[in-house]
Motif scaffolding. Structure first.
Motif, PDB file in Angstrom:
ATOM      1  N   ALA A 334       0.975 -58.028 -71.599  1.00  0.00           N
ATOM      2  CA  ALA A 334       0.662 -58.271 -70.076  1.00  0.00           C
ATOM      3  C   ALA A 334       1.484 -57.116 -69.286  1.00  0.00           C
ATOM      4  N   LEU A 335       1.183 -56.062 -69.172  1.00  0.00           N
ATOM      5  CA  LEU A 335       2.322 -54.225 -69.052  1.00  0.00           C
ATOM      6  C   LEU A 335       1.572 -54.313 -67.560  1.00  0.00           C
ATOM      7  N   CYS A 336       2.815 -54.770 -66.962  1.00  0.00           N
ATOM      8  CA  CYS A 336       2.312 -53.736 -65.691  1.00  0.00           C
ATOM      9  C   CYS A 336       1.870 -52.484 -65.388  1.00  0.00           C
ATOM     10  N   ARG A 337       1.311 -51.668 -64.234  1.00  0.00           N
ATOM     11  CA  ARG A 337       1.100 -51.085 -63.909  1.00  0.00           C
ATOM     12  C   ARG A 337       1.199 -50.327 -61.958  1.00  0.00           C
ATOM     13  N   ILE A 338       1.535 -49.457 -62.072  1.00  0.00           N
ATOM     14  CA  ILE A 338       1.401 -49.244 -60.557  1.00  0.00           C
ATOM     15  C   ILE A 338       0.476 -48.200 -60.182  1.00  0.00           C
ATOM     16  N   ARG A 339       0.571 -48.538 -59.017  1.00  0.00           N
ATOM     17  CA  ARG A 339      -0.751 -47.526 -58.236  1.00  0.00           C
ATOM     18  C   ARG A 339      -1.022 -46.405 -57.816  1.00  0.00           C
ATOM     19  N   PRO A 340      -0.849 -44.720 -58.099  1.00  0.00           N
ATOM     20  CA  PRO A 340      -1.099 -43.766 -58.004  1.00  0.00           C
ATOM     21  C   PRO A 340      -0.485 -43.367 -56.605  1.00  0.00           C
ATOM     22  N   GLY A 341      -1.145 -44.263 -56.019  1.00  0.00           N
ATOM     23  CA  GLY A 341      -1.272 -43.673 -54.047  1.00  0.00           C
ATOM     24  C   GLY A 341      -2.540 -42.779 -53.860  1.00  0.00           C
ATOM     25  N   ARG A 342      -2.584 -41.766 -52.494  1.00  0.00           N
ATOM     26  CA  ARG A 342      -3.543 -41.504 -51.996  1.00  0.00           C
ATOM     27  C   ARG A 342      -2.701 -40.361 -52.285  1.00  0.00           C
ATOM     28  N   SER A 343      -1.348 -39.923 -51.926  1.00  0.00           N
ATOM     29  CA  SER A 343      -1.291 -38.374 -51.326  1.00  0.00           C
ATOM     30  C   SER A 343      -0.347 -38.405 -52.685  1.00  0.00           C
ATOM     31  N   LEU A 344       0.552 -37.365 -52.833  1.00  0.00           N
ATOM     32  CA  LEU A 344       1.245 -36.880 -53.402  1.00  0.00           C
ATOM     33  C   LEU A 344       2.737 -37.486 -52.997  1.00  0.00           C
ATOM     34  N   SER A 345       2.827 -37.286 -51.684  1.00  0.00           N
ATOM     35  CA  SER A 345       3.972 -38.655 -51.100  1.00  0.00           C
ATOM     36  C   SER A 345       3.694 -39.354 -51.799  1.00  0.00           C
ATOM     37  N   GLU A 346       2.647 -39.977 -51.154  1.00  0.00           N
ATOM     38  CA  GLU A 346       2.407 -41.587 -52.473  1.00  0.00           C
ATOM     39  C   GLU A 346       3.067 -41.532 -53.127  1.00  0.00           C
ATOM     40  N   PHE A 347       2.011 -40.790 -54.545  1.00  0.00           N
ATOM     41  CA  PHE A 347       2.401 -41.521 -55.477  1.00  0.00           C
ATOM     42  C   PHE A 347       4.462 -40.858 -56.222  1.00  0.00           C
ATOM     43  N   LEU A 348       4.839 -40.302 -55.254  1.00  0.00           N
ATOM     44  CA  LEU A 348       6.478 -39.757 -55.742  1.00  0.00           C
ATOM     45  C   LEU A 348       7.448 -41.344 -54.242  1.00  0.00           C
ATOM     46  N   TRP A 349       6.605 -41.746 -54.252  1.00  0.00           N
ATOM     47  CA  TRP A 349       7.114 -43.146 -53.525  1.00  0.00           C
ATOM     48  C   TRP A 349       7.223 -44.095 -54.069  1.00  0.00           C
ATOM     49  N   ASN A 350       5.818 -44.081 -54.922  1.00  0.00           N
ATOM     50  CA  ASN A 350       5.160 -44.887 -55.617  1.00  0.00           C
ATOM     51  C   ASN A 350       6.150 -45.486 -56.478  1.00  0.00           C
ATOM     52  N   VAL A 351       6.477 -43.796 -57.710  1.00  0.00           N
ATOM     53  CA  VAL A 351       6.909 -44.060 -59.063  1.00  0.00           C
ATOM     54  C   VAL A 351       8.058 -44.252 -59.125  1.00  0.00           C
ATOM     55  N   ASP A 352       8.538 -42.709 -58.188  1.00  0.00           N
ATOM     56  CA  ASP A 352      10.196 -44.147 -57.770  1.00  0.00           C
ATOM     57  C   ASP A 352      10.999 -44.982 -57.462  1.00  0.00           C
ATOM     58  N   TYR A 353      10.181 -45.236 -56.388  1.00  0.00           N
ATOM     59  CA  TYR A 353      10.309 -46.565 -56.138  1.00  0.00           C
ATOM     60  C   TYR A 353      10.674 -47.821 -57.013  1.00  0.00           C
ATOM     61  N   SER A 354       9.279 -47.541 -58.049  1.00  0.00           N
ATOM     62  CA  SER A 354       8.920 -48.788 -58.739  1.00  0.00           C
ATOM     63  C   SER A 354      10.169 -48.348 -60.008  1.00  0.00           C
ATOM     64  N   PHE A 355      10.999 -47.190 -59.975  1.00  0.00           N
ATOM     65  CA  PHE A 355      11.373 -46.942 -61.183  1.00  0.00           C
ATOM     66  C   PHE A 355      13.554 -48.082 -60.858  1.00  0.00           C
ATOM     67  N   LEU A 356      13.000 -48.004 -59.848  1.00  0.00           N
ATOM     68  CA  LEU A 356      14.527 -48.714 -59.144  1.00  0.00           C
ATOM     69  C   LEU A 356      14.056 -50.112 -59.305  1.00  0.00           C
ATOM     70  N   GLY A 357      13.188 -50.338 -59.852  1.00  0.00           N
ATOM     71  CA  GLY A 357      13.053 -51.658 -59.954  1.00  0.00           C
ATOM     72  C   GLY A 357      11.822 -53.043 -59.355  1.00  0.00           C
ATOM     73  N   ARG A 358      11.302 -52.104 -58.414  1.00  0.00           N
ATOM     74  CA  ARG A 358      10.965 -52.585 -57.021  1.00  0.00           C
ATOM     75  C   ARG A 358       9.299 -52.506 -57.196  1.00  0.00           C
ATOM     76  N   ALA A 359       8.415 -53.507 -56.717  1.00  0.00           N
ATOM     77  CA  ALA A 359       6.832 -53.869 -56.535  1.00  0.00           C
ATOM     78  C   ALA A 359       6.635 -52.994 -55.187  1.00  0.00           C
TER      79      ALA A 359
END
Ligand SMILES: [Zn+2]
Length: 360
Positions: A334-359
């Protein structure tokens, strides 16, 4: 489309059923705060103090011109080749791409994770994964896991959920009578069409593959839409999949017919897990030990029964669509995954924010 995708031989009409969601002021404000944080690198600093984890990214299709295929593929599942390249270049430069074997060793406590560990995955088995995404990945040395829909491999078939989307987009009908309850659904706006399509996606997600075929065929008939025909296959061939494996990418199963495994019968779920594994293994000549739970519609898309059946079928890992990073102690099935987002800034936000433990 640079030959990456067969030309669809049907007339395109009206907007996509996926067009929804007006932008409002608070969304705009959130976006500018996100952008400011991304550019300040504050998230990257904060992440240094977070425990070891890996962000598993979930991609589907990568197209030179995704807009041309929005009626069929939807806008959520396709990335433009340009944005995908940007995101992969950022991964190669600012993160550490790792393979599934590394994740498994980490979960077994046999290996630590590098800083900013990221793993790239693709669902469904679109042919563009080979033609558009693989050259980018190979050029940057990024290994990926590609989860294949076994029943569609090497065929000219269009996935059922794409046929449903396209039927509601292409129809000239003004309303649709839902065949089970008899409700009437207006089809005036793209939002109307999206709501009606959702009814069919929900129903099909829980049906057996035979029932689902009938539902989709009857839907196209009721809406006066011919089944889509492609001059080139949408899904990859067996030899293309074998070439991905030779390039060093990992291949896994994404079921046989793409139902929601938590909503079909136990016998059906077991068949999807076991038969897809058997079909993939016999055609690819490799052992298939990794799975991605399809999520066409309905929630959740996996449950305790799914985990048990996956284990019984012999899978070592499975990925979900739950948005979280993977940390030590996670269940490999049951490994979770991150949506990469539609743009580069959305991608950076999604990955960096998720590394902080946020959905995200
Ligand atoms: Zn899928």
């Amino acid at each position: 489309v640079t030959g990456a995708r067969g030309r669809l031989e049907f007339a395109r009409s009206r907007g996509s059923v996926q067009e929804m969601g007006p932008t409002n002021v608070s969304t705009a404000a959130k976006c500018s705060i996100k952008k400011a944080l991304v550019h300040s690198h504050a998230l990257r600093w904060a992440r240094r103090f977070a425990p070891a984890c890996v962000a598993i990214l979930m991609y589907h299709s990568v197209l030179e011109e995704p807009e041309l295929y929005a009626d069929l593929m939807g806008r959520e599942t396709s990335h433009s080749a340009a944005v995908f390249r940007q995101q992969m270049e950022v991964i190669a430069r600012h993160f550490t791409p790792i393979a599934l074997a590394d994740v498994l060793l980490f979960l077994r406590g046999e290996r630590t994770l590098p800083a900013r560990a990221v793993m790239v995955t693709f669902d469904d088995g679109y042919r563009d994964n080979v033609q558009v995404a693989a050259p980018v990945l190979n050029g940057l040395g990024i290994p990926a896991v590609i989860y294949l829909t076994a029943g569609l491999m090497g065929t000219c078939e269009v996935p059922w959920y794409c046929r449903v989307r396209r039927a509601f987009t292409a129809t000239r009908a003004n309303f649709w009578r839902e065949p089970v309850r008899g409700d009437s659904w207006g089809l005036q706006s793209s939002a109307d069409r999206a709501r009606a399509a959702q009814v069919v996606w929900n129903r099909c997600s829980a049906q057996s593959s035979g029932e689902r075929c009938d539902t989709v065929r009857n839907l196209e008939e009721d809406l006066g839409v011919q089944p889509p025909t492609l001059s080139e296959p949408l899904m990859m061939s067996w030899s293309e999949a074998r070439s991905l494996h030779r390039m060093g990418h990992q291949l896994g199963s994404h079921s046989l017919t793409h139902p929601n495994l938590a909503h079909v019968s136990e016998a059906e779920a077991r068949w999807e897990l076991m038969e897809s594994k058997r079909v993939l293994e016999s055609n690819l000549g490799i052992s298939v030990e990794h799975f991605s739970y399809p999520h066409p519609a309905l929630n959740p898309n996996w449950n305790v029964r799914t985990l048990r059946l996956s284990q019984e079928a012999g899978y070592q890992t499975a990925v979900t669509t739950v948005s979280r990073v993977v940390r030590a102690g996670a269940n490999p099935l049951a490994l979770c995954r991150i949506r990469p987002g539609r743009s580069l800034s959305e991608f950076l936000w999604n990955v960096d924010y998720s590394f902080l433990g946020r959905a995200v």
